[in-house]
Design a protein around this motif. Structure first.
Motif, PDB file in Angstrom:
ATOM      1  N   VAL A  86       6.338  21.018 -38.305  1.00 43.97           N
ATOM      2  CA  VAL A  86       5.694  21.571 -37.100  1.00 43.97           C
ATOM      3  C   VAL A  86       5.595  23.071 -37.345  1.00 43.97           C
ATOM      4  CG1 VAL A  86       5.873  21.861 -34.607  1.00 43.97           C
ATOM      5  CG2 VAL A  86       6.750  19.772 -35.683  1.00 43.97           C
ATOM      6  N   PHE A  97       1.512  22.294 -31.559  1.00 46.29           N
ATOM      7  CA  PHE A  97       1.882  20.882 -31.668  1.00 46.29           C
ATOM      8  C   PHE A  97       3.006  20.594 -30.667  1.00 46.29           C
ATOM      9  CE2 PHE A  97       4.267  17.345 -33.470  1.00 46.29           C
ATOM     10  CZ  PHE A  97       3.252  16.456 -33.757  1.00 46.29           C
ATOM     11  N   GLY A  98       2.821  19.569 -29.855  1.00 47.31           N
ATOM     12  CA  GLY A  98       3.863  19.213 -28.885  1.00 47.31           C
ATOM     13  C   GLY A  98       3.836  20.057 -27.621  1.00 47.31           C
ATOM     14  N   HIS A 102       5.482  14.977 -23.243  1.00 49.36           N
ATOM     15  CA  HIS A 102       5.214  13.697 -23.896  1.00 49.36           C
ATOM     16  C   HIS A 102       6.514  13.074 -24.407  1.00 49.36           C
ATOM     17  CE1 HIS A 102       5.492  16.505 -27.253  1.00 49.36           C
ATOM     18  NE2 HIS A 102       5.676  15.471 -28.075  1.00 49.36           N
ATOM     19  N   ASP A 104       7.548  11.037 -27.903  1.00 51.32           N
ATOM     20  CA  ASP A 104       6.921  10.924 -29.219  1.00 51.32           C
ATOM     21  C   ASP A 104       6.370   9.523 -29.493  1.00 51.32           C
ATOM     22  OD1 ASP A 104       7.238  13.575 -30.024  1.00 51.32           O
ATOM     23  OD2 ASP A 104       9.294  13.224 -30.699  1.00 51.32           O
ATOM     24  N   LEU A 117      14.824  17.446 -34.794  1.00 56.08           N
ATOM     25  CA  LEU A 117      14.012  18.629 -35.095  1.00 56.08           C
ATOM     26  C   LEU A 117      14.914  19.762 -35.562  1.00 56.08           C
ATOM     27  CD1 LEU A 117      10.992  19.565 -34.815  1.00 56.08           C
ATOM     28  CD2 LEU A 117      11.654  20.560 -32.616  1.00 56.08           C
ATOM     29  N   THR A 129      12.007  24.839 -26.362  1.00 61.79           N
ATOM     30  CA  THR A 129      11.558  23.475 -26.060  1.00 61.79           C
ATOM     31  C   THR A 129      12.241  23.008 -24.781  1.00 61.79           C
ATOM     32  OG1 THR A 129      11.344  23.059 -28.435  1.00 61.79           O
ATOM     33  CG2 THR A 129      11.288  21.129 -26.995  1.00 61.79           C
ATOM     34  N   TRP A 244      15.883  28.229 -29.251  1.00 60.49           N
ATOM     35  CA  TRP A 244      16.178  27.959 -30.655  1.00 60.49           C
ATOM     36  C   TRP A 244      16.762  29.173 -31.372  1.00 60.49           C
ATOM     37  CZ3 TRP A 244      15.865  23.206 -32.710  1.00 60.49           C
ATOM     38  CH2 TRP A 244      15.093  22.253 -32.040  1.00 60.49           C
ATOM     39  N   TRP A 252      16.738  14.186 -29.868  1.00 63.46           N
ATOM     40  CA  TRP A 252      16.502  13.631 -28.530  1.00 63.46           C
ATOM     41  C   TRP A 252      16.152  12.151 -28.607  1.00 63.46           C
ATOM     42  CZ3 TRP A 252      13.191  17.405 -30.610  1.00 63.46           C
ATOM     43  CH2 TRP A 252      11.884  17.009 -30.881  1.00 63.46           C
ATOM     44  N   HIS A 259       9.544  15.704 -23.693  1.00 62.43           N
ATOM     45  CA  HIS A 259       9.784  17.093 -24.108  1.00 62.43           C
ATOM     46  C   HIS A 259       8.477  17.865 -24.168  1.00 62.43           C
ATOM     47  CE1 HIS A 259       9.015  14.835 -27.778  1.00 62.43           C
ATOM     48  NE2 HIS A 259       8.621  15.962 -28.339  1.00 62.43           N
ATOM     49  N   ALA A 261       6.963  21.606 -26.002  1.00 62.76           N
ATOM     50  CA  ALA A 261       7.155  22.793 -26.852  1.00 62.76           C
ATOM     51  C   ALA A 261       6.354  23.956 -26.251  1.00 62.76           C
ATOM     52  CB  ALA A 261       6.669  22.502 -28.269  1.00 62.76           C
ATOM     53  N   ARG A 270       6.570  30.088 -36.400  1.00 57.67           N
ATOM     54  CA  ARG A 270       7.615  29.115 -36.022  1.00 57.67           C
ATOM     55  C   ARG A 270       7.453  27.914 -36.939  1.00 57.67           C
ATOM     56  NH1 ARG A 270       8.083  24.746 -32.266  1.00 57.67           N
ATOM     57  NH2 ARG A 270       9.922  24.765 -30.907  1.00 57.67           N
ATOM     58  N   MET A 272       9.326  24.238 -37.979  1.00 58.47           N
ATOM     59  CA  MET A 272      10.355  23.250 -37.645  1.00 58.47           C
ATOM     60  C   MET A 272      10.109  22.007 -38.504  1.00 58.47           C
ATOM     61  SD  MET A 272      11.340  25.054 -34.945  1.00 58.47           S
ATOM     62  CE  MET A 272      12.276  24.151 -33.728  1.00 58.47           C
ATOM     63  N   ARG A 274      10.605  17.942 -38.527  1.00 55.44           N
ATOM     64  CA  ARG A 274      10.964  16.805 -37.659  1.00 55.44           C
ATOM     65  C   ARG A 274      11.081  15.525 -38.459  1.00 55.44           C
ATOM     66  NH1 ARG A 274       7.096  14.772 -32.906  1.00 55.44           N
ATOM     67  NH2 ARG A 274       6.799  12.870 -34.110  1.00 55.44           N
TER      68      ARG A 274
HETATM   69  C1  SIN Z   1       7.418  17.915 -30.990  1.00 55.50           C
HETATM   70  O1  SIN Z   1       6.805  17.539 -30.012  1.00 55.50           O
HETATM   71  O2  SIN Z   1       7.951  17.129 -31.766  1.00 55.50           O
HETATM   72  C2  SIN Z   1       7.556  19.407 -31.272  1.00 55.50           C
HETATM   73  C3  SIN Z   1       8.629  20.015 -30.449  1.00 55.50           C
HETATM   74  C4  SIN Z   1       8.816  21.473 -30.771  1.00 55.50           C
HETATM   75  O3  SIN Z   1       8.186  21.990 -31.683  1.00 55.50           O
HETATM   76  O4  SIN Z   1       9.617  22.111 -30.084  1.00 55.50           O
END
Ligand code: SIN
Length: 283
Positions: A86, A97-98, A102, A104, A117, A129, A244, A252, A259, A261, A270, A272, A274
């Motif tokens: 991400v 993204f995110g 939602h 996942d 993540l 997040t 973060w 999660w 969640h 973002a 940024r 990340m 996952r």
């Molecule tokens: C996600 O929805 O998996 C991304 C969450 C994030 O980047 O904090």
């Protein structure tokens, strides 16, 4: 259960706990994994700080909880396709993204059990997040609404995000490789209220990202009640927010958590990683 493997501190009234004093790069015995799993079931999202994992160790930790997923529409890392990167660069100003509430991959017949993540690079400020507890969202509904929803199912699809007509990730530069596909038009049906397979608790299971409509209803007919449920589900008192730091991890449970973002860090990078653990068919 008394904790042997870590110390635990809750971060909010609704959900979320930090687990301290455990090194996820170490070879954890089955007892430690069982305690982590129990913490996840009890707190819905758990956080770890100062973890130093190679991609292989991240994958190995994920595999202790189930089989791992390769995302259908987002290209994984070249050497590790089960790791979804991400990423948002300094010069990307479009949607992140995110960046919407939602759960996942709820558009799959067997959506994800959980997501792990790992923060590789974080902005100096922003990029938190948020998480929301879908047990509380269900519990807080009136008896009449529960009775109505308990018998209902809804259609989920990936088309808004990844369908051929999707505008979601079209604007601006994007470093993540996201594919649009006619496969994303596929629809699956899930109960509006699902029973968690491990806790037996009921959780609201519709989300703004991927739920399209109620079964046997049009999108227009479904919209008012879905809109009510989306707003209700993410009331502040059902949520927590995680700030973060580099090398932090959030794990999660998608079966009872949504969640979001937060996209408030334009001009900063940024990154990340996952890892997504497969789940089973909601009932
Ligand atoms: C996600 O929805 O998996 C991304 C969450 C994030 O980047 O904090």
């Amino acid at each position: 259960m008394g904790c042997r493997a870590f110390d635990l501190s809750r971060i909010a009234g609704a959900l979320g706990a930090e687990l301290h004093g455990i090194d996820l790069a170490a070879s954890l015995d089955d007892g430690a994994i069982a305690e982590i799993r129990q913490a996840l079931l009890d707190h819905l999202v758990i956080f770890f700080h100062d973890q130093h994992l190679t991609p292989e160790q991240h994958l190995a930790f994920g595999r202790r909880f189930g089989d791992l997923q390769i995302h259908d529409y987002v290209e994984g890392m070249p050497e590790h396709r089960q790791i979804l990167e991400v990423r948002k660069e300094e010069d990307e100003t479009g949607a992140n993204f995110g960046g919407g509430w939602h759960s996942d991959v709820s558009y799959l017949e067997e959506p994800a059990l959980g997501s792990i993540l790992y923060a590789r690079e974080v902005p100096a400020i922003g990029g938190d997040t948020m998480f929301a507890n879908m047990y509380l969202a269900y519990d807080a509904l009136s008896d009449g609404m529960k009775k109505l929803l308990d018998g209902m199912t809804a259609i989920h699809s990936a088309r808004r995000a990844y369908g051929l007509q999707s505008n979601y990730f079209r604007e601006g530069k994007r470093s993540m490789k996201i594919r649009r596909s006619s496969n994303a038009e596929r629809e699956v049906e899930h109960p509006v209220v699902r029973t968690h397979p491990e806790t037996g608790r009921k959780a609201l299971y519709v989300n703004r990202g991927f739920t399209i409509r109620f079964s046997d209803m049009t999108e227009q007919e479904s919209a008012p009640l879905l809109e009510y449920l989306y707003r209700h589900a993410t009331r502040p008192e059902f949520t927590c927010r995680f700030q973060w730091h580099r090398n932090a991890i959030a794990f999660w449970d998608n079966r009872c958590v949504q969640h979001y973002a937060i996209n408030d860090y334009h001009g900063q990078r940024r990154v990340m990683h996952r890892v997504t653990v497969n789940g089973d068919r909601p009932y």
